[in-house]
Design a protein around this motif. Structure first.
Motif, PDB file in Angstrom:
ATOM      1  N   LYS A   1     -24.098  79.066  34.479  1.00  0.00           N
ATOM      2  CA  LYS A   1     -23.958  78.899  33.041  1.00  0.00           C
ATOM      3  C   LYS A   1     -22.520  78.616  32.634  1.00  0.00           C
ATOM      4  O   LYS A   1     -22.255  77.750  31.784  1.00  0.00           O
ATOM      5  CB  LYS A   1     -24.479  80.154  32.336  1.00  0.00           C
ATOM      6  CG  LYS A   1     -24.614  80.021  30.825  1.00  0.00           C
ATOM      7  CD  LYS A   1     -25.301  81.249  30.244  1.00  0.00           C
ATOM      8  CE  LYS A   1     -25.504  81.112  28.742  1.00  0.00           C
ATOM      9  NZ  LYS A   1     -26.236  82.293  28.180  1.00  0.00           N
TER      10      LYS A   1
ATOM     11  N   GLN B   1     -34.879  77.305  31.300  1.00  0.00           N
ATOM     12  CA  GLN B   1     -33.947  76.254  31.743  1.00  0.00           C
ATOM     13  C   GLN B   1     -33.473  75.481  30.517  1.00  0.00           C
ATOM     14  O   GLN B   1     -34.262  74.879  29.795  1.00  0.00           O
ATOM     15  CB  GLN B   1     -34.629  75.315  32.737  1.00  0.00           C
ATOM     16  CG  GLN B   1     -33.680  74.302  33.363  1.00  0.00           C
ATOM     17  CD  GLN B   1     -34.370  73.427  34.399  1.00  0.00           C
ATOM     18  OE1 GLN B   1     -35.596  73.290  34.411  1.00  0.00           O
ATOM     19  NE2 GLN B   1     -33.592  72.837  35.280  1.00  0.00           N
ATOM     20  N   TYR B   2     -32.160  75.492  30.292  1.00  0.00           N
ATOM     21  CA  TYR B   2     -31.526  74.849  29.143  1.00  0.00           C
ATOM     22  C   TYR B   2     -30.899  73.554  29.630  1.00  0.00           C
ATOM     23  O   TYR B   2     -30.069  73.565  30.545  1.00  0.00           O
ATOM     24  CB  TYR B   2     -30.479  75.792  28.573  1.00  0.00           C
ATOM     25  CG  TYR B   2     -29.785  75.330  27.310  1.00  0.00           C
ATOM     26  CD1 TYR B   2     -30.154  75.834  26.069  1.00  0.00           C
ATOM     27  CD2 TYR B   2     -28.735  74.415  27.363  1.00  0.00           C
ATOM     28  CE1 TYR B   2     -29.500  75.442  24.904  1.00  0.00           C
ATOM     29  CE2 TYR B   2     -28.079  74.007  26.206  1.00  0.00           C
ATOM     30  CZ  TYR B   2     -28.457  74.524  24.986  1.00  0.00           C
ATOM     31  OH  TYR B   2     -27.808  74.127  23.843  1.00  0.00           O
ATOM     32  N   ILE B   3     -31.270  72.413  29.008  1.00  0.00           N
ATOM     33  CA  ILE B   3     -30.918  71.096  29.546  1.00  0.00           C
ATOM     34  C   ILE B   3     -30.197  70.237  28.516  1.00  0.00           C
ATOM     35  O   ILE B   3     -30.589  70.189  27.351  1.00  0.00           O
ATOM     36  CB  ILE B   3     -32.202  70.355  30.011  1.00  0.00           C
ATOM     37  CG1 ILE B   3     -32.963  71.204  31.034  1.00  0.00           C
ATOM     38  CG2 ILE B   3     -31.858  68.992  30.604  1.00  0.00           C
ATOM     39  CD1 ILE B   3     -34.376  70.722  31.287  1.00  0.00           C
TER      40      ILE B   3
ATOM     41  N   PRO C   1     -32.595  67.466  36.413  1.00  0.00           N
ATOM     42  CA  PRO C   1     -31.328  68.056  35.971  1.00  0.00           C
ATOM     43  C   PRO C   1     -30.589  68.737  37.123  1.00  0.00           C
ATOM     44  O   PRO C   1     -31.210  69.330  38.009  1.00  0.00           O
ATOM     45  CB  PRO C   1     -31.751  69.090  34.926  1.00  0.00           C
ATOM     46  CG  PRO C   1     -33.128  68.703  34.517  1.00  0.00           C
ATOM     47  CD  PRO C   1     -33.753  68.060  35.711  1.00  0.00           C
ATOM     48  N   LYS C   2     -29.277  68.662  37.098  1.00  0.00           N
ATOM     49  CA  LYS C   2     -28.456  69.386  38.067  1.00  0.00           C
ATOM     50  C   LYS C   2     -28.226  70.782  37.519  1.00  0.00           C
ATOM     51  O   LYS C   2     -27.521  70.961  36.539  1.00  0.00           O
ATOM     52  CB  LYS C   2     -27.124  68.665  38.276  1.00  0.00           C
ATOM     53  CG  LYS C   2     -26.238  69.320  39.323  1.00  0.00           C
ATOM     54  CD  LYS C   2     -24.954  68.539  39.534  1.00  0.00           C
ATOM     55  CE  LYS C   2     -24.085  69.198  40.606  1.00  0.00           C
ATOM     56  NZ  LYS C   2     -22.820  68.448  40.816  1.00  0.00           N
ATOM     57  N   ASP C   3     -28.853  71.768  38.145  1.00  0.00           N
ATOM     58  CA  ASP C   3     -28.777  73.131  37.642  1.00  0.00           C
ATOM     59  C   ASP C   3     -27.461  73.776  38.091  1.00  0.00           C
ATOM     60  O   ASP C   3     -27.137  73.796  39.281  1.00  0.00           O
ATOM     61  CB  ASP C   3     -29.967  73.945  38.148  1.00  0.00           C
ATOM     62  CG  ASP C   3     -30.388  75.019  37.159  1.00  0.00           C
ATOM     63  OD1 ASP C   3     -30.388  74.739  35.952  1.00  0.00           O
ATOM     64  OD2 ASP C   3     -30.737  76.133  37.599  1.00  0.00           O
TER      65      ASP C   3
ATOM     66  N   PHE D   1     -21.663  75.065  33.533  1.00  0.00           N
ATOM     67  CA  PHE D   1     -22.393  74.166  32.638  1.00  0.00           C
ATOM     68  C   PHE D   1     -21.616  73.957  31.345  1.00  0.00           C
ATOM     69  O   PHE D   1     -21.389  72.824  30.909  1.00  0.00           O
ATOM     70  CB  PHE D   1     -23.778  74.737  32.337  1.00  0.00           C
ATOM     71  CG  PHE D   1     -24.504  74.042  31.213  1.00  0.00           C
ATOM     72  CD1 PHE D   1     -25.355  72.988  31.482  1.00  0.00           C
ATOM     73  CD2 PHE D   1     -24.333  74.449  29.887  1.00  0.00           C
ATOM     74  CE1 PHE D   1     -26.032  72.336  30.451  1.00  0.00           C
ATOM     75  CE2 PHE D   1     -24.999  73.803  28.860  1.00  0.00           C
ATOM     76  CZ  PHE D   1     -25.846  72.750  29.142  1.00  0.00           C
TER      77      PHE D   1
ATOM     78  N   LYS E   1     -38.924  81.788  33.515  1.00  0.00           N
ATOM     79  CA  LYS E   1     -37.541  81.364  33.728  1.00  0.00           C
ATOM     80  C   LYS E   1     -37.198  80.304  32.691  1.00  0.00           C
ATOM     81  O   LYS E   1     -37.948  79.354  32.478  1.00  0.00           O
ATOM     82  CB  LYS E   1     -37.350  80.782  35.131  1.00  0.00           C
ATOM     83  CG  LYS E   1     -35.917  80.337  35.407  1.00  0.00           C
ATOM     84  CD  LYS E   1     -35.766  79.721  36.785  1.00  0.00           C
ATOM     85  CE  LYS E   1     -36.324  78.309  36.812  1.00  0.00           C
ATOM     86  NZ  LYS E   1     -36.030  77.613  38.089  1.00  0.00           N
TER      87      LYS E   1
ATOM     88  N   SER F   1     -28.019  71.392  33.603  1.00  0.00           N
ATOM     89  CA  SER F   1     -28.770  72.508  33.043  1.00  0.00           C
ATOM     90  C   SER F   1     -28.247  73.821  33.601  1.00  0.00           C
ATOM     91  O   SER F   1     -27.477  73.844  34.563  1.00  0.00           O
ATOM     92  CB  SER F   1     -30.263  72.365  33.373  1.00  0.00           C
ATOM     93  OG  SER F   1     -30.487  72.492  34.773  1.00  0.00           O
ATOM     94  N   TYR F   2     -28.682  74.897  32.978  1.00  0.00           N
ATOM     95  CA  TYR F   2     -28.505  76.218  33.575  1.00  0.00           C
ATOM     96  C   TYR F   2     -29.814  76.966  33.393  1.00  0.00           C
ATOM     97  O   TYR F   2     -30.589  76.690  32.467  1.00  0.00           O
ATOM     98  CB  TYR F   2     -27.328  76.981  32.955  1.00  0.00           C
ATOM     99  CG  TYR F   2     -27.502  77.401  31.519  1.00  0.00           C
ATOM    100  CD1 TYR F   2     -28.182  78.581  31.177  1.00  0.00           C
ATOM    101  CD2 TYR F   2     -26.984  76.626  30.477  1.00  0.00           C
ATOM    102  CE1 TYR F   2     -28.333  78.969  29.856  1.00  0.00           C
ATOM    103  CE2 TYR F   2     -27.131  77.010  29.147  1.00  0.00           C
ATOM    104  CZ  TYR F   2     -27.810  78.181  28.850  1.00  0.00           C
ATOM    105  OH  TYR F   2     -27.969  78.560  27.536  1.00  0.00           O
ATOM    106  N   SER F   3     -30.087  77.884  34.280  1.00  0.00           N
ATOM    107  CA  SER F   3     -31.330  78.652  34.231  1.00  0.00           C
ATOM    108  C   SER F   3     -31.016  80.132  34.154  1.00  0.00           C
ATOM    109  O   SER F   3     -29.995  80.593  34.673  1.00  0.00           O
ATOM    110  CB  SER F   3     -32.182  78.369  35.468  1.00  0.00           C
ATOM    111  OG  SER F   3     -32.557  77.010  35.521  1.00  0.00           O
TER     112      SER F   3
END
Length: 288
Positions: A226, A108-110, A221-223, A229, A106, A123-125
């Motif tokens: 996308k 996760q972009y932060i 991070p608060k996911d 985000f 998975k 972030s988004y995953s």
């Protein structure tokens, strides 16, 4: 206010505290920061692979950490702000951090954003499944025997060269899923290219740098979805200090930093300029 002032100095990624064995891979990223331009920038990026995840980020963040620690500890003990604290230190050019969680991969972009009270992370995953086409063509890049593979991702066509010399199905940025580590990868238009430059084992790897441990500690991070985000982050990039402006009075702006002739207002202007430059890339890796 002192805590906020120091937080303005740093733009760093979020990593969870740990001390484990890991393997560090340093890539040179060559890229065109502006659409339609042939001008190239270069930046070293690091991929740290530990048993449970990999972390990809600007190498500057980890390369200079021990120097920051020495200077900050000296400043903290003396109680006097050093106006040359960051002198001769290189600022990161890449703001985001990417975690790949094993074994699911998975992604996760932060990113970090400034809020009224502190720095926080959003972030988004996503679960990415790269459709790699592995070619029989092989060659050598540096010391590594590599094999060719191609895929399409983010609106670009990519050619990768991977090596089974390393037992990691990983690579720079979000790329993963080949039967070995990606040694080199670039898109068809040569907008972005990564080439492995160095690697080493780390017996005492810590996911969090000194600066992160001191200022950010165990922030999570608060996911977000996308789309949400990017709505939040794109608005933030237009005015990084927008959320703080109504809380900063003229008195605070004119207040001098301890031991200097520089005001908080001067510091905010410097940081605002630095952040806007950090976010100035208008040729993203992913076109959609």
């Amino acid at each position: 206010m002192k805590k906020i002032a120091f937080l303005f100095i740093f733009t760093w990624g979020i990593i969870v505290t740990a001390q484990v064995a890991a393997h560090r891979f340093v890539y040179e990223m060559t890229y065109k920061p502006k659409k339609g331009s042939d001008s190239l920038d270069r930046e070293l990026m690091v991929l740290d692979i530990s048993p449970n995840k990999s972390i990809y980020q600007d190498y500057t963040k980890v390369e200079q950490d021990s120097i920051y620690q020495e200077r900050f500890e000296k400043m903290r003990k003396s109680g006097i702000f050093d106006p040359d604290f960051s002198k001769n230190m290189k600022s990161p050019k890449i703001s985001y951090v990417i975690h790949k969680h094993y074994p699911s991969m998975k992604v996760q972009y932060i990113e970090m954003i400034m809020s009224v009270e502190k720095a926080s992370y959003i972030s988004y995953s996503e679960e990415l499944k790269f459709n790699w086409k592995i070619d029989s063509e092989q060659t050598k890049i540096g010391d590594y025997r590599v094999q060719k593979a191609t895929t399409e991702f983010g609106g670009r066509r990519w050619t990768a060269w991977f090596s089974t010399d390393f037992p990691f199905q990983d690579g720079p940025y979000k790329f993963n899923g080949l039967p070995g580590l990606i040694i080199k990868i670039e898109d068809e238009g040569k907008n972005y290219s990564w080439v492995l430059q160095a690697n080493k084992k780390l017996s005492d790897y810590q996911e969090q740098t000194y600066i992160e441990k001191f200022f950010i500690k165990n922030a999570v991070p608060k996911d977000l979805p996308k789309e949400k985000f990017y709505k939040i982050f794109n608005a933030y990039k237009k005015d990084p200090f927008g959320a703080l402006r109504s809380y900063i009075t003229p008195e605070i702006l004119n207040r001098k930093l301890p031991g200097t002739n520089k005001s908080f207002g001067d510091m905010i202007k410097d940081q605002d300029k630095m952040l806007r430059k950090l976010y100035s890339i208008d040729n993203p890796i992913e076109l959609f």
